[in-house]
Design a protein around this motif. Structure first.
Motif, PDB file in Angstrom:
ATOM      1  N   GLY A   2       0.826  -1.215   0.000  1.00  0.00           N
ATOM      2  CA  GLY A   2       0.000   0.000   0.000  1.00  0.00           C
ATOM      3  C   GLY A   2       0.853   1.255   0.000  1.00  0.00           C
ATOM      4  N   ARG A   3       1.935   1.240   0.788  1.00  0.00           N
ATOM      5  CA  ARG A   3       2.823   2.426   0.833  1.00  0.00           C
ATOM      6  C   ARG A   3       3.478   2.643  -0.521  1.00  0.00           C
ATOM      7  N   ARG A   4       3.924   1.540  -1.138  1.00  0.00           N
ATOM      8  CA  ARG A   4       4.569   1.660  -2.463  1.00  0.00           C
ATOM      9  C   ARG A   4       3.572   2.167  -3.501  1.00  0.00           C
ATOM     10  N   ALA A   5       2.320   1.680  -3.420  1.00  0.00           N
ATOM     11  CA  ALA A   5       1.301   2.109  -4.390  1.00  0.00           C
ATOM     12  C   ALA A   5       1.004   3.596  -4.234  1.00  0.00           C
ATOM     13  N   VAL A   6       0.992   4.070  -2.985  1.00  0.00           N
ATOM     14  CA  VAL A   6       0.769   5.497  -2.730  1.00  0.00           C
ATOM     15  C   VAL A   6       1.914   6.313  -3.339  1.00  0.00           C
ATOM     16  N   ALA A   7       3.144   5.866  -3.072  1.00  0.00           N
ATOM     17  CA  ALA A   7       4.311   6.607  -3.567  1.00  0.00           C
ATOM     18  C   ALA A   7       4.348   6.607  -5.093  1.00  0.00           C
ATOM     19  N   GLN A   8       3.911   5.499  -5.677  1.00  0.00           N
ATOM     20  CA  GLN A   8       3.849   5.412  -7.143  1.00  0.00           C
ATOM     21  C   GLN A   8       2.826   6.427  -7.691  1.00  0.00           C
ATOM     22  N   ALA A   9       1.680   6.515  -7.024  1.00  0.00           N
ATOM     23  CA  ALA A   9       0.657   7.485  -7.441  1.00  0.00           C
ATOM     24  C   ALA A   9       1.209   8.909  -7.316  1.00  0.00           C
ATOM     25  N   VAL A  10       1.941   9.163  -6.241  1.00  0.00           N
ATOM     26  CA  VAL A  10       2.526  10.494  -6.028  1.00  0.00           C
ATOM     27  C   VAL A  10       3.536  10.801  -7.130  1.00  0.00           C
ATOM     28  N   GLN A  11       4.356   9.808  -7.456  1.00  0.00           N
ATOM     29  CA  GLN A  11       5.381   9.987  -8.501  1.00  0.00           C
ATOM     30  C   GLN A  11       4.734  10.406  -9.826  1.00  0.00           C
ATOM     31  N   ILE A  12       3.613   9.769 -10.151  1.00  0.00           N
ATOM     32  CA  ILE A  12       2.913  10.099 -11.406  1.00  0.00           C
ATOM     33  C   ILE A  12       2.385  11.543 -11.354  1.00  0.00           C
ATOM     34  N   LEU A  13       1.903  11.964 -10.185  1.00  0.00           N
ATOM     35  CA  LEU A  13       1.356  13.320 -10.050  1.00  0.00           C
ATOM     36  C   LEU A  13       2.458  14.374 -10.136  1.00  0.00           C
ATOM     37  N   GLY A  14       3.669  13.994  -9.704  1.00  0.00           N
ATOM     38  CA  GLY A  14       4.832  14.884  -9.800  1.00  0.00           C
ATOM     39  C   GLY A  14       4.735  16.185  -9.010  1.00  0.00           C
ATOM     40  N   PRO A  15       4.322  16.130  -7.743  1.00  0.00           N
ATOM     41  CA  PRO A  15       4.198  17.376  -6.972  1.00  0.00           C
ATOM     42  C   PRO A  15       5.561  17.935  -6.594  1.00  0.00           C
ATOM     43  N   PRO A  42      11.219   6.394   2.113  1.00  0.00           N
ATOM     44  CA  PRO A  42      12.203   5.995   1.090  1.00  0.00           C
ATOM     45  C   PRO A  42      11.607   5.875  -0.313  1.00  0.00           C
ATOM     46  N   PHE A  43      10.275   5.732  -0.400  1.00  0.00           N
ATOM     47  CA  PHE A  43       9.643   5.511  -1.708  1.00  0.00           C
ATOM     48  C   PHE A  43       9.328   6.807  -2.457  1.00  0.00           C
ATOM     49  N   TYR A  44       9.452   7.967  -1.785  1.00  0.00           N
ATOM     50  CA  TYR A  44       9.129   9.229  -2.450  1.00  0.00           C
ATOM     51  C   TYR A  44      10.265   9.675  -3.361  1.00  0.00           C
ATOM     52  N   PRO A  45       9.948  10.478  -4.387  1.00  0.00           N
ATOM     53  CA  PRO A  45      11.010  10.999  -5.262  1.00  0.00           C
ATOM     54  C   PRO A  45      11.979  11.904  -4.493  1.00  0.00           C
ATOM     55  N   GLU A  46      13.240  11.911  -4.918  1.00  0.00           N
ATOM     56  CA  GLU A  46      14.273  12.657  -4.170  1.00  0.00           C
ATOM     57  C   GLU A  46      14.194  14.173  -4.352  1.00  0.00           C
ATOM     58  N   ASN A  47      13.664  14.607  -5.489  1.00  0.00           N
ATOM     59  CA  ASN A  47      13.687  16.049  -5.777  1.00  0.00           C
ATOM     60  C   ASN A  47      12.417  16.771  -5.318  1.00  0.00           C
ATOM     61  N   THR A  48      11.813  16.278  -4.246  1.00  0.00           N
ATOM     62  CA  THR A  48      10.546  16.834  -3.776  1.00  0.00           C
ATOM     63  C   THR A  48      10.683  17.227  -2.315  1.00  0.00           C
ATOM     64  N   ARG A  49      10.108  18.357  -1.948  1.00  0.00           N
ATOM     65  CA  ARG A  49      10.121  18.746  -0.532  1.00  0.00           C
ATOM     66  C   ARG A  49       9.083  17.902   0.210  1.00  0.00           C
ATOM     67  N   ILE A  50       9.536  17.224   1.282  1.00  0.00           N
ATOM     68  CA  ILE A  50       8.627  16.339   2.031  1.00  0.00           C
ATOM     69  C   ILE A  50       8.531  16.826   3.481  1.00  0.00           C
ATOM     70  N   ARG A  70      -7.414   0.130   0.402  1.00  0.00           N
ATOM     71  CA  ARG A  70      -7.624   0.784  -0.893  1.00  0.00           C
ATOM     72  C   ARG A  70      -6.745   2.023  -0.979  1.00  0.00           C
ATOM     73  N   VAL A  71      -6.213   2.256  -2.190  1.00  0.00           N
ATOM     74  CA  VAL A  71      -5.475   3.487  -2.463  1.00  0.00           C
ATOM     75  C   VAL A  71      -6.415   4.390  -3.248  1.00  0.00           C
ATOM     76  N   VAL A  72      -6.645   5.584  -2.732  1.00  0.00           N
ATOM     77  CA  VAL A  72      -7.594   6.497  -3.354  1.00  0.00           C
ATOM     78  C   VAL A  72      -6.862   7.789  -3.710  1.00  0.00           C
ATOM     79  N   VAL A  73      -6.976   8.189  -4.979  1.00  0.00           N
ATOM     80  CA  VAL A  73      -6.377   9.450  -5.420  1.00  0.00           C
ATOM     81  C   VAL A  73      -7.524  10.454  -5.615  1.00  0.00           C
ATOM     82  N   LEU A  74      -7.416  11.598  -4.922  1.00  0.00           N
ATOM     83  CA  LEU A  74      -8.500  12.600  -4.944  1.00  0.00           C
ATOM     84  C   LEU A  74      -7.950  13.956  -5.387  1.00  0.00           C
ATOM     85  N   ARG A  75      -8.754  14.691  -6.134  1.00  0.00           N
ATOM     86  CA  ARG A  75      -8.359  16.066  -6.487  1.00  0.00           C
ATOM     87  C   ARG A  75      -9.132  17.031  -5.601  1.00  0.00           C
TER      88      ARG A  75
END
Ligand SMILES: C[S@@+](CC[C@H](N)C(=O)[O-])C[C@H]1O[C@@H](n2cnc3c(N)ncnc32)[C@H](O)[C@@H]1O
Length: 234
Positions: free
Chosen positions: A59-72, A87-95, A227-232
């Protein structure tokens, strides 16, 4: 007989006030308060990763994957706990990660120190009342926290305030309704405050009842536990 609060009845005898009945309502089975959360997760901290690490990692990996696609460019993780998603978040993002439990967060600090290429900031903070200005983050991530927080609707209002308009909220959580898990859900329901999460937690009441836009829903973890839910943020 006077009524001090609606809940307490007492009698006045001379200068003394004697309670005759205390009808303070008992906590309902699935009521959790922020002291319960702090206490339970402070206690979990040293063995949390062994108990809930690998089993909830898909679930954590799926969330991070969804975040990666969104590219915040900025992410707020609410209920960051021991930092298992970091560890699963992209490196060039402020967390920014926040949590009510200082002991869980101490583990997250150790984990963050082992990720020198990530830009991570951690704070003890109640997500139901955050100090951040409105629209501070592109994306807010809620990994396994929605059914833990004392007041999920209040947390969602705060999350939507700090998330910029048209930004994203990504949730991974267990929601009731699975045929595999229904018995366990009901058995542990009265233990919510002691185990630190609600097992019986509705998707409609807690997600669909808000006026945000559901972009995707995906089942993850063992036997479709979560469930992994992506919301706008509308
Ligand atoms: C089940 S743990 C999940 C931890 C981590 N996200 C993970 O993936 O393992 C829930 C975490 O949310 C935190 N939490 C619950 N309610 C919170 C609130 N209102 N504000 C901040 N943290 C909260 C708890 O202290 C706990 O560390």
């Amino acid at each position: 007989v006077h009524s001090a609060r609606a809940a307490d009845l007492w009698i006045v005898m001379g200068t003394k006030r004697l309670p005759i009945v205390n009808e303070t309502p008992a906590k309902s089975a699935d009521t959790i308060d922020s002291r319960d959360v702090e206490k339970v997760y402070d206690r979990y901290a040293s063995w949390y990763d062994h108990l809930f690490g690998a089993v909830l990692d898909p679930g954590r990996r799926a969330v991070a994957q969804a975040v990666q696609i969104l590219g915040p460019s900025s992410i707020l993780e609410v209920g960051v706990g021991t930092g298992l998603t970091l560890p699963f978040y992209p490196e060039n993002t402020r967390i920014v990660g926040i949590d009510l439990s200082a002991h869980m967060l101490a583990r997250a600090h150790e984990r963050a120190a082992s990720l020198p290429r990530h830009d991570i900031e951690l704070h003890v903070m109640d997500a139901e009342s955050m100090i951040f200005e409105s629209a501070s983050f592109d994306c807010v991530v809620l990994p396994y926290v929605l059914s833990v927080t004392p007041d999920p609707a209040r947390l969602i209002n705060e999350v939507r305030r700090v998330c910029r308009p048209s930004g994203h909220v990504v949730i991974v959580n267990h929601f009731s309704g699975s045929r595999t898990w229904w018995l366990l859900e009901r058995l542990v329901r009265p233990l919510a405050a002691r185990i630190g999460f609600r097992s019986d937690f509705g998707f409609t009441d807690n997600v669909l009842s808000h006026d945000w836009i559901v972009e995707s829903v995906r089942t993850v973890n063992l036997f479709g536990l979560s469930r992994v839910v992506v919301l706008r943020n509308g």
